[in-house]
Structure formats: C-alpha cells, structure tokens
Design a protein around this motif. Sequence first.
Motif, PDB file in Angstrom:
ATOM      1  N   ALA A 247       0.849  -1.190   0.000  1.00  0.00           N
ATOM      2  CA  ALA A 247       0.000   0.000   0.000  1.00  0.00           C
ATOM      3  C   ALA A 247       0.883   1.238   0.000  1.00  0.00           C
ATOM      4  O   ALA A 247       1.768   1.371   0.849  1.00  0.00           O
ATOM      5  CB  ALA A 247      -0.908   0.007   1.224  1.00  0.00           C
ATOM      6  N   VAL A 248       0.647   2.121  -0.942  1.00  0.00           N
ATOM      7  CA  VAL A 248       1.380   3.389  -1.007  1.00  0.00           C
ATOM      8  C   VAL A 248       0.427   4.494  -0.568  1.00  0.00           C
ATOM      9  O   VAL A 248      -0.755   4.500  -0.945  1.00  0.00           O
ATOM     10  CB  VAL A 248       1.890   3.661  -2.436  1.00  0.00           C
ATOM     11  N   LEU A 249       0.925   5.423   0.234  1.00  0.00           N
ATOM     12  CA  LEU A 249       0.124   6.570   0.672  1.00  0.00           C
ATOM     13  C   LEU A 249       0.932   7.837   0.444  1.00  0.00           C
ATOM     14  O   LEU A 249       1.992   8.022   1.039  1.00  0.00           O
ATOM     15  CB  LEU A 249      -0.255   6.418   2.144  1.00  0.00           C
ATOM     16  N   THR A 250       0.411   8.718  -0.436  1.00  0.00           N
ATOM     17  CA  THR A 250       1.170   9.888  -0.877  1.00  0.00           C
ATOM     18  C   THR A 250       0.834  11.166  -0.114  1.00  0.00           C
ATOM     19  O   THR A 250       1.656  12.071  -0.047  1.00  0.00           O
ATOM     20  CB  THR A 250       0.919  10.147  -2.365  1.00  0.00           C
ATOM     21  N   ALA A 251      -0.388  11.277   0.415  1.00  0.00           N
ATOM     22  CA  ALA A 251      -0.803  12.528   1.065  1.00  0.00           C
ATOM     23  C   ALA A 251      -2.105  12.293   1.818  1.00  0.00           C
ATOM     24  O   ALA A 251      -2.891  11.404   1.462  1.00  0.00           O
ATOM     25  CB  ALA A 251      -1.001  13.638   0.027  1.00  0.00           C
ATOM     26  N   MET A 252      -2.337  13.087   2.864  1.00  0.00           N
ATOM     27  CA  MET A 252      -3.607  13.020   3.600  1.00  0.00           C
ATOM     28  C   MET A 252      -4.194  14.418   3.791  1.00  0.00           C
ATOM     29  O   MET A 252      -4.829  14.692   4.805  1.00  0.00           O
ATOM     30  CB  MET A 252      -3.408  12.343   4.958  1.00  0.00           C
ATOM     31  N   ASP A 253      -3.982  15.302   2.836  1.00  0.00           N
ATOM     32  CA  ASP A 253      -4.547  16.641   2.940  1.00  0.00           C
ATOM     33  C   ASP A 253      -6.072  16.577   2.823  1.00  0.00           C
ATOM     34  O   ASP A 253      -6.614  15.702   2.152  1.00  0.00           O
ATOM     35  CB  ASP A 253      -3.993  17.541   1.826  1.00  0.00           C
ATOM     36  N   PRO A 254      -6.777  17.487   3.450  1.00  0.00           N
ATOM     37  CA  PRO A 254      -8.240  17.460   3.361  1.00  0.00           C
ATOM     38  C   PRO A 254      -8.727  17.686   1.932  1.00  0.00           C
ATOM     39  O   PRO A 254      -8.220  18.543   1.216  1.00  0.00           O
ATOM     40  CB  PRO A 254      -8.681  18.606   4.282  1.00  0.00           C
ATOM     41  N   ASP A 255      -9.696  16.888   1.525  1.00  0.00           N
ATOM     42  CA  ASP A 255     -10.377  17.043   0.244  1.00  0.00           C
ATOM     43  C   ASP A 255     -11.679  16.262   0.339  1.00  0.00           C
ATOM     44  O   ASP A 255     -11.901  15.501   1.282  1.00  0.00           O
ATOM     45  CB  ASP A 255      -9.503  16.532  -0.907  1.00  0.00           C
ATOM     46  N   HIS A 256     -12.556  16.453  -0.632  1.00  0.00           N
ATOM     47  CA  HIS A 256     -13.865  15.788  -0.645  1.00  0.00           C
ATOM     48  C   HIS A 256     -14.605  16.014   0.673  1.00  0.00           C
ATOM     49  O   HIS A 256     -15.195  15.093   1.244  1.00  0.00           O
ATOM     50  CB  HIS A 256     -13.703  14.283  -0.905  1.00  0.00           C
ATOM     51  N   LEU A 257     -14.556  17.255   1.160  1.00  0.00           N
ATOM     52  CA  LEU A 257     -15.221  17.546   2.417  1.00  0.00           C
ATOM     53  C   LEU A 257     -16.742  17.473   2.281  1.00  0.00           C
ATOM     54  O   LEU A 257     -17.450  17.412   3.290  1.00  0.00           O
ATOM     55  CB  LEU A 257     -14.789  18.919   2.953  1.00  0.00           C
ATOM     56  N   ASP A 258     -17.253  17.447   1.045  1.00  0.00           N
ATOM     57  CA  ASP A 258     -18.678  17.206   0.834  1.00  0.00           C
ATOM     58  C   ASP A 258     -19.048  15.781   1.237  1.00  0.00           C
ATOM     59  O   ASP A 258     -20.198  15.495   1.565  1.00  0.00           O
ATOM     60  CB  ASP A 258     -19.062  17.454  -0.622  1.00  0.00           C
ATOM     61  N   ILE A 259     -18.066  14.881   1.229  1.00  0.00           N
ATOM     62  CA  ILE A 259     -18.273  13.490   1.640  1.00  0.00           C
ATOM     63  C   ILE A 259     -17.873  13.287   3.098  1.00  0.00           C
ATOM     64  O   ILE A 259     -18.613  12.693   3.894  1.00  0.00           O
ATOM     65  CB  ILE A 259     -17.437  12.536   0.756  1.00  0.00           C
ATOM     66  N   TYR A 260     -16.695  13.797   3.482  1.00  0.00           N
ATOM     67  CA  TYR A 260     -16.124  13.493   4.793  1.00  0.00           C
ATOM     68  C   TYR A 260     -16.521  14.493   5.883  1.00  0.00           C
ATOM     69  O   TYR A 260     -16.520  14.149   7.057  1.00  0.00           O
ATOM     70  CB  TYR A 260     -14.593  13.450   4.692  1.00  0.00           C
ATOM     71  N   GLY A 261     -16.797  15.724   5.511  1.00  0.00           N
ATOM     72  CA  GLY A 261     -17.199  16.718   6.497  1.00  0.00           C
ATOM     73  C   GLY A 261     -16.046  17.496   7.102  1.00  0.00           C
ATOM     74  O   GLY A 261     -16.054  18.721   7.117  1.00  0.00           O
ATOM     75  N   THR A 262     -15.027  16.769   7.613  1.00  0.00           N
ATOM     76  CA  THR A 262     -13.905  17.432   8.275  1.00  0.00           C
ATOM     77  C   THR A 262     -12.583  16.818   7.835  1.00  0.00           C
ATOM     78  O   THR A 262     -12.535  15.682   7.361  1.00  0.00           O
ATOM     79  CB  THR A 262     -14.005  17.291   9.810  1.00  0.00           C
ATOM     80  N   ALA A 263     -11.506  17.574   8.057  1.00  0.00           N
ATOM     81  CA  ALA A 263     -10.168  17.072   7.750  1.00  0.00           C
ATOM     82  C   ALA A 263      -9.851  15.842   8.602  1.00  0.00           C
ATOM     83  O   ALA A 263      -9.182  14.913   8.147  1.00  0.00           O
ATOM     84  CB  ALA A 263      -9.132  18.164   7.995  1.00  0.00           C
ATOM     85  N   GLU A 264     -10.341  15.823   9.841  1.00  0.00           N
ATOM     86  CA  GLU A 264     -10.089  14.688  10.732  1.00  0.00           C
ATOM     87  C   GLU A 264     -10.694  13.400  10.171  1.00  0.00           C
ATOM     88  O   GLU A 264     -10.090  12.317  10.284  1.00  0.00           O
ATOM     89  CB  GLU A 264     -10.662  14.976  12.129  1.00  0.00           C
TER      90      GLU A 264
END
Length: 452
Positions: free
Chosen positions: A178-195
């Motif tokens: 599994a590669v993980l490149t970034a965890m910046d907030p996006d798709h806040l319409d789906i997730y609601g918050t950066a957390e």
Amino acid sequence: MDLNKLHRIYFVGIGGIGMSAIARYFNEKGVTVSGYDRTSTQLTQQLEAEGIRIHYTDDISLIDREAQLVVYTPAIPASMTELAYYRENGYEVVKRSDVLQEITRSLFAITVAGTHGKTTVSTMIAHLLRDSGYGCNAFLGGVSANYGKNFWSSEKQVAVIEADEYDRSFLKLSPDIAVLTAMDPDHLDIYGTAEEVEKAFIQYTTNIKPNGTLLVKHGLHRGSELKGDNRLDYSLQNDAADIYATNIRLDDGGYEFDVVQQDWMIDNVQLRIGGMHNVENAVAAISVAHILGISNDKIRSAVASFKGIRRRFEYLVKRDRHVYIDDYAHHPEELRALITSAKTLFRGKKCTVIFQPHLFSRTRDFADGFGETLSLADEVILLPIYPARELPIEGVTTQMIADRIKGPDVRIMDRDAVPAWIESHPAELLITAGAGDIDLLREPLKDIINKQ
C-alpha cells in the motif's frame, strides 16, 4: 462474486476513467462487456473500437438483460432509469470498488492512495513493472502517455491499482503493498472534516494483507497512527526518511538525481518530465520496484523512458520562447506544486495560469488556499466553477477566489473567450489547470501558441 465465472457484464457510467479500466480488464478476458454513458468521448470511442457496445441514452430498451453483473459508478444518480431497472429486477448490482475489492483479493495487489499524486505514482509503478519485463495488470486513473491507455493486462498475477478516496471506496481494497502519498483534506462534501479524511486514510492502512508493506510519504500528519507489518517512508530529499532523492539536477525540463536508502542506492536516474513533485513520485515508484526485486539497471532504464500522463504536468508546447503546460490540478496543494515547479524550471518567463475551479463545495472549502496559491503566478485567468455532480451553492462563485488573489493581474472570463484573449496577449509560460472541461482548451491554445 466469482469474477472468473462471469460471461456478461454491464457498466453504468462506462466512460469514467476508473470504470473504463475495469471494462477493459474484462473485455480482454473475453467477457461480453457493454454499457451506458452520458456523452461520447475519446475514451468511449476507444472502448467501442475495442469491441465494447456503448449507448448514450438512458433507455432500458438498450441495456443487456442477460448481464450477470451490473457495475456502476457513484457519480450516477440513484434515480437513473437503467440503474433503477436493474435493482428492481433482481440483478446483482455493485459499485466499481466492489469489483476492485475482488481483484485485490485474488491478485498480488499494489494500491496507491492519497489526495495528491496517486495517478502519477500508480502509473509510474505500472510502467516500471511493464517496461522492466516484470509485468502487471494496471488499473489507472489517468491515460499513460507511453501506452495511450489507462489499463493493460498481463499474465503476471500482479495488479497496480489507483485507490480512490472519494466516497471511501478505497477502504474495500486489500493490498500487499500500500502506497500513501498525502492526507490533505479534500472531498469535504463526503467526509465533512479534515479529521474524517485522515481517519479514512488510517483505516486504508489497516487493510494491508498480513506481512504486507506500507510505503508512506515522510512527515504526514498523524503518520504515526498508520498501520502495516512492514513500513517504509519516502521523501523528496529529506534524509530522515528511509528512502529519498539526493543530488537533484535540472535537465532540459526534467531532472537527474540519485535515490538513496540505508542499504542500497540507484544513481543517475533520469526523469524526463517536469515538476519537482514528480521526482518525489518517482522515489515512491522506484521504492516499490526495488521491493519487488527489479534490478537497478532496469529501474533506471524504465524511469528514463517514462513519458508521463495526460494532463499531469504535460508539456503541450516546449521551446525557447513559449512553454505551455496542462495539468489536472484542482486542489490548492496540487496547484502550489505545479506553479512553483514550472517557475523553477523556466525562470524569467512570465507565468500565466488559467484555472477552472472544480465543485462549488471545494471552492467554498478552499477559497483561501486557492487565492494564496494562485498569487504565486504573474497573471491569472479564472473560469466559472465546473459543477460536476453538484448544484450551485448560494454565494459561492469564482469571485471568491479572485478576491483572495494578491499581486497578479486577475480576470474572470468564460472558457470560450480564452483563446481570443491568449491570441492577443501571448503567454511566455502558460498553464491550464483544473479537473473539469478546461481540457477542451488544450488544442485551441496549443495551435495559437505554436503560431505565435
């Protein structure tokens, strides 16, 4: 769902970049594949040329009533007539991510997730495996410039898959690497918050198969909470990471560099595409190839032959007087990497950025970030917001971004007005960026700049 027993599959939204890759996978296996999409595109026309039957009207008289499996994309509304018919009549109806879930269970799976860079890294990995002779099945979120497609097959029981965080679909995958490149907030319409975005990426790493490997970008917020029996972190050039680049040199719009790990090194790697972020992406791809035991010489040769991805720091014009770069960037951090890299590579040229905001919600959530990043340019042209799947949000317009840009000249104009303006205002370093239909400007602007 036994994928090996399927003979007929129907795709609702077959023209999507991720859906079309899966459709091609089954088509090459000899399965009868057909589907619907809203509009005919270059991609759907390629699918039709490959023998896949596609129609462009929501009409149940045109569907495959003998389909054993119906696959749909979350972008399709639940009220869509064909989708409703299949559900109401007892067909097995699944999301694209459900099919990818089964593929990761049955093959050695390398999945690439992250709010930025996942298309480039997954395409680089797949190219390195193909070019070196190792082999893989590639399910990509962009069109490889080397091969002109977003999917290729192999007898090797290995899959490289772009893991999309939209609607949490990537949480169904079971990777070996599994590669993980970034965890910046996006798709806040789906997730609601950066957390919540960060929690989803942490959960992604809990699905790694036993004894699997996590390769993660060094220094991510909450990175200590990520899982994986074997963990390596990579960086552009931070020597605190397990793997990093060093001795980076500019080389005719590309780069030459060395990749270093504690007990191995590959020197004189040549990357012939622009963007310092792509050097970091290459470090990730090279790390995966090394984990798989591919030799340094084969890795070096494959990186040098990598031509990039359509709409990822893609040079449409590159000569002494004029440079035109097109990119899919639609998040402030992606724009920052794009603009800073272009200005570093082509110092002294006036930088004109044409940007199309994507989604009303993303514009609302990141207006400050867009304003700050676009302020790095010398001149900015903003297009109206591309709505994609959304309805307008009151008070959210392109003007929100324009009001936050400090320094550059800023204009707001319709897409169709841009070519005439560029024709009368020649650009030295031109960048078009966005995930909507701004790509329709590519050929007209390329023709104008070549004539200039």
